[in-house]
Scaffold this motif. Structure first.
Motif, PDB file in Angstrom:
ATOM      1  N   GLY A   1      33.642 -18.952  38.043  1.00 62.12           N
ATOM      2  CA  GLY A   1      33.588 -20.258  38.692  1.00 62.12           C
ATOM      3  C   GLY A   1      33.517 -20.243  40.204  1.00 62.12           C
ATOM      4  O   GLY A   1      33.429 -21.286  40.833  1.00 62.12           O
ATOM      5  N   LYS A   2      33.545 -19.049  40.839  1.00 57.88           N
ATOM      6  CA  LYS A   2      33.439 -18.950  42.299  1.00 57.88           C
ATOM      7  C   LYS A   2      32.098 -18.357  42.679  1.00 57.88           C
ATOM      8  O   LYS A   2      31.583 -17.476  42.002  1.00 57.88           O
ATOM      9  N   ARG A   3      31.543 -18.827  43.787  1.00 62.07           N
ATOM     10  CA  ARG A   3      30.240 -18.357  44.260  1.00 62.07           C
ATOM     11  C   ARG A   3      30.402 -17.162  45.191  1.00 62.07           C
ATOM     12  O   ARG A   3      31.305 -17.134  46.039  1.00 62.07           O
ATOM     13  N   TYR A   4      29.486 -16.207  45.022  1.00 57.56           N
ATOM     14  CA  TYR A   4      29.438 -15.022  45.878  1.00 57.56           C
ATOM     15  C   TYR A   4      27.990 -14.766  46.250  1.00 57.56           C
ATOM     16  O   TYR A   4      27.077 -15.080  45.483  1.00 57.56           O
ATOM     17  N   SER A   5      27.787 -14.167  47.425  1.00 62.38           N
ATOM     18  CA  SER A   5      26.416 -13.922  47.886  1.00 62.38           C
ATOM     19  C   SER A   5      26.298 -12.549  48.523  1.00 62.38           C
ATOM     20  O   SER A   5      27.278 -11.799  48.619  1.00 62.38           O
ATOM     21  N   ALA A   6      25.086 -12.237  48.978  1.00 60.89           N
ATOM     22  CA  ALA A   6      24.771 -10.916  49.526  1.00 60.89           C
ATOM     23  C   ALA A   6      25.834 -10.469  50.521  1.00 60.89           C
ATOM     24  O   ALA A   6      26.228 -11.218  51.410  1.00 60.89           O
ATOM     25  N   GLY A   7      26.313  -9.257  50.319  1.00 60.55           N
ATOM     26  CA  GLY A   7      27.325  -8.665  51.182  1.00 60.55           C
ATOM     27  C   GLY A   7      28.730  -8.740  50.620  1.00 60.55           C
ATOM     28  O   GLY A   7      29.607  -8.001  51.056  1.00 60.55           O
ATOM     29  N   ASP A   8      28.949  -9.622  49.654  1.00 58.31           N
ATOM     30  CA  ASP A   8      30.275  -9.715  49.040  1.00 58.31           C
ATOM     31  C   ASP A   8      30.491  -8.542  48.092  1.00 58.31           C
ATOM     32  O   ASP A   8      29.568  -8.113  47.400  1.00 58.31           O
ATOM     33  N   ILE A   9      31.723  -8.035  48.055  1.00 57.52           N
ATOM     34  CA  ILE A   9      32.114  -6.951  47.159  1.00 57.52           C
ATOM     35  C   ILE A   9      33.260  -7.448  46.297  1.00 57.52           C
ATOM     36  O   ILE A   9      34.277  -7.920  46.817  1.00 57.52           O
ATOM     37  N   LEU A  10      33.101  -7.334  44.985  1.00 59.20           N
ATOM     38  CA  LEU A  10      34.118  -7.780  44.042  1.00 59.20           C
ATOM     39  C   LEU A  10      34.790  -6.560  43.425  1.00 59.20           C
ATOM     40  O   LEU A  10      34.110  -5.659  42.944  1.00 59.20           O
ATOM     41  N   LYS A  11      36.116  -6.546  43.433  1.00 60.57           N
ATOM     42  CA  LYS A  11      36.892  -5.489  42.789  1.00 60.57           C
ATOM     43  C   LYS A  11      37.582  -6.113  41.580  1.00 60.57           C
ATOM     44  O   LYS A  11      38.381  -7.038  41.731  1.00 60.57           O
ATOM     45  N   VAL A  12      37.269  -5.607  40.391  1.00 62.07           N
ATOM     46  CA  VAL A  12      37.839  -6.137  39.151  1.00 62.07           C
ATOM     47  C   VAL A  12      38.703  -5.044  38.527  1.00 62.07           C
ATOM     48  O   VAL A  12      38.190  -4.098  37.933  1.00 62.07           O
ATOM     49  N   PRO A  13      40.030  -5.167  38.673  1.00 62.74           N
ATOM     50  CA  PRO A  13      40.927  -4.146  38.125  1.00 62.74           C
ATOM     51  C   PRO A  13      41.006  -4.200  36.600  1.00 62.74           C
ATOM     52  O   PRO A  13      40.631  -5.209  35.993  1.00 62.74           O
ATOM     53  N   PRO A  14      41.520  -3.154  35.975  1.00 62.88           N
ATOM     54  CA  PRO A  14      41.687  -3.156  34.522  1.00 62.88           C
ATOM     55  C   PRO A  14      42.494  -4.378  34.073  1.00 62.88           C
ATOM     56  O   PRO A  14      43.430  -4.798  34.745  1.00 62.88           O
ATOM     57  N   GLY A  15      42.088  -4.946  32.934  1.00 63.64           N
ATOM     58  CA  GLY A  15      42.783  -6.090  32.367  1.00 63.64           C
ATOM     59  C   GLY A  15      42.390  -7.428  32.939  1.00 63.64           C
ATOM     60  O   GLY A  15      42.846  -8.463  32.468  1.00 63.64           O
ATOM     61  N   THR A  16      41.544  -7.440  33.963  1.00 66.74           N
ATOM     62  CA  THR A  16      41.093  -8.686  34.573  1.00 66.74           C
ATOM     63  C   THR A  16      39.750  -9.090  33.980  1.00 66.74           C
ATOM     64  O   THR A  16      38.803  -8.306  34.010  1.00 66.74           O
ATOM     65  N   SER A  17      39.683 -10.292  33.449  1.00 70.56           N
ATOM     66  CA  SER A  17      38.447 -10.769  32.826  1.00 70.56           C
ATOM     67  C   SER A  17      37.520 -11.389  33.856  1.00 70.56           C
ATOM     68  O   SER A  17      37.969 -12.024  34.814  1.00 70.56           O
ATOM     69  N   ALA A  18      36.214 -11.199  33.638  1.00 70.98           N
ATOM     70  CA  ALA A  18      35.215 -11.799  34.528  1.00 70.98           C
ATOM     71  C   ALA A  18      33.977 -12.155  33.721  1.00 70.98           C
ATOM     72  O   ALA A  18      33.562 -11.411  32.838  1.00 70.98           O
ATOM     73  N   ASN A  19      33.406 -13.320  34.053  1.00 71.54           N
ATOM     74  CA  ASN A  19      32.075 -13.657  33.560  1.00 71.54           C
ATOM     75  C   ASN A  19      31.141 -13.680  34.751  1.00 71.54           C
ATOM     76  O   ASN A  19      31.585 -13.584  35.896  1.00 71.54           O
ATOM     77  N   PHE A  20      29.853 -13.796  34.510  1.00 73.01           N
ATOM     78  CA  PHE A  20      28.866 -13.578  35.567  1.00 73.01           C
ATOM     79  C   PHE A  20      27.637 -14.427  35.277  1.00 73.01           C
ATOM     80  O   PHE A  20      27.091 -14.349  34.177  1.00 73.01           O
ATOM     81  N   ARG A  21      27.254 -15.293  36.240  1.00 79.91           N
ATOM     82  CA  ARG A  21      26.031 -16.093  36.100  1.00 79.91           C
ATOM     83  C   ARG A  21      25.245 -15.985  37.407  1.00 79.91           C
ATOM     84  O   ARG A  21      25.821 -16.148  38.487  1.00 79.91           O
ATOM     85  N   THR A  22      23.952 -15.728  37.292  1.00 80.33           N
ATOM     86  CA  THR A  22      23.132 -15.642  38.494  1.00 80.33           C
ATOM     87  C   THR A  22      22.626 -17.034  38.861  1.00 80.33           C
ATOM     88  O   THR A  22      22.184 -17.794  38.007  1.00 80.33           O
ATOM     89  N   LEU A  23      22.705 -17.362  40.138  1.00 80.26           N
ATOM     90  CA  LEU A  23      22.235 -18.641  40.645  1.00 80.26           C
ATOM     91  C   LEU A  23      20.858 -18.513  41.282  1.00 80.26           C
ATOM     92  O   LEU A  23      20.174 -19.515  41.497  1.00 80.26           O
ATOM     93  N   THR A  24      20.482 -17.279  41.598  1.00 79.75           N
ATOM     94  CA  THR A  24      19.171 -16.928  42.159  1.00 79.75           C
ATOM     95  C   THR A  24      18.823 -15.570  41.557  1.00 79.75           C
ATOM     96  O   THR A  24      19.651 -14.958  40.890  1.00 79.75           O
ATOM     97  N   PRO A  25      17.630 -15.041  41.809  1.00 76.27           N
ATOM     98  CA  PRO A  25      17.411 -13.627  41.464  1.00 76.27           C
ATOM     99  C   PRO A  25      18.430 -12.785  42.233  1.00 76.27           C
ATOM    100  O   PRO A  25      18.734 -13.072  43.394  1.00 76.27           O
ATOM    101  N   VAL A  26      18.982 -11.759  41.566  1.00 73.59           N
ATOM    102  CA  VAL A  26      20.110 -11.009  42.136  1.00 73.59           C
ATOM    103  C   VAL A  26      19.906  -9.509  41.928  1.00 73.59           C
ATOM    104  O   VAL A  26      19.431  -9.078  40.883  1.00 73.59           O
ATOM    105  N   THR A  27      20.317  -8.734  42.923  1.00 75.10           N
ATOM    106  CA  THR A  27      20.448  -7.290  42.790  1.00 75.10           C
ATOM    107  C   THR A  27      21.888  -6.933  43.114  1.00 75.10           C
ATOM    108  O   THR A  27      22.438  -7.395  44.123  1.00 75.10           O
ATOM    109  N   THR A  28      22.507  -6.133  42.236  1.00 77.38           N
ATOM    110  CA  THR A  28      23.868  -5.670  42.469  1.00 77.38           C
ATOM    111  C   THR A  28      23.904  -4.150  42.433  1.00 77.38           C
ATOM    112  O   THR A  28      23.028  -3.512  41.844  1.00 77.38           O
TER     113      THR A  28
END
Length: 108
Positions: free
Chosen positions: A64-91
């Protein structure tokens, strides 16, 4: 020096304990992943691995939060995440340790 192409890798993963790979290891997985606008990955978590995702280009929504080029996400064990692209994306994604079979899709 050897040359390879990302298009020959499965879903952009090029380091880890899978085939094909450029370096086989259980210590880490590394991938450069490309998505079209509107792609979605259901909520999931890892029990062992920490996942680092760099948004190289584009814009995404994660939990539910927006992230863009240059942002780094750290997802530790046990933390759930979903992912939706709002534009074409490269990660660029790094998963430590590689921990094969460590992806658990959350109940909907």
């Amino acid at each position: 020096m050897e040359k390879y192409n990302l298009a020959d890798m499965v879903k952009g993963w090029f380091v880890g304990n899978f085939e094909p790979t450029l370096y086989r290891t259980n210590d880490v997985e590394v991938g450069v992943k490309q998505y079209a606008e509107g792609e979605y990955e259901a909520s999931h978590h890892h029990k062992i691995a920490t996942e680092f995702t760099v948004i190289v280009t584009g814009e995404v929504e994660v939990n539910g939060k927006r992230y863009s080029a240059g942002d780094i996400l750290k997802v530790p064990p046990g933390t759930s995440a979903n992912f939706r692209t709002l534009t074409p994306v490269t990660t660029c994604v790094v998963k430590v340790p590689g921990a094969g079979n460590d992806k658990y899709v959350d109940p909907q």
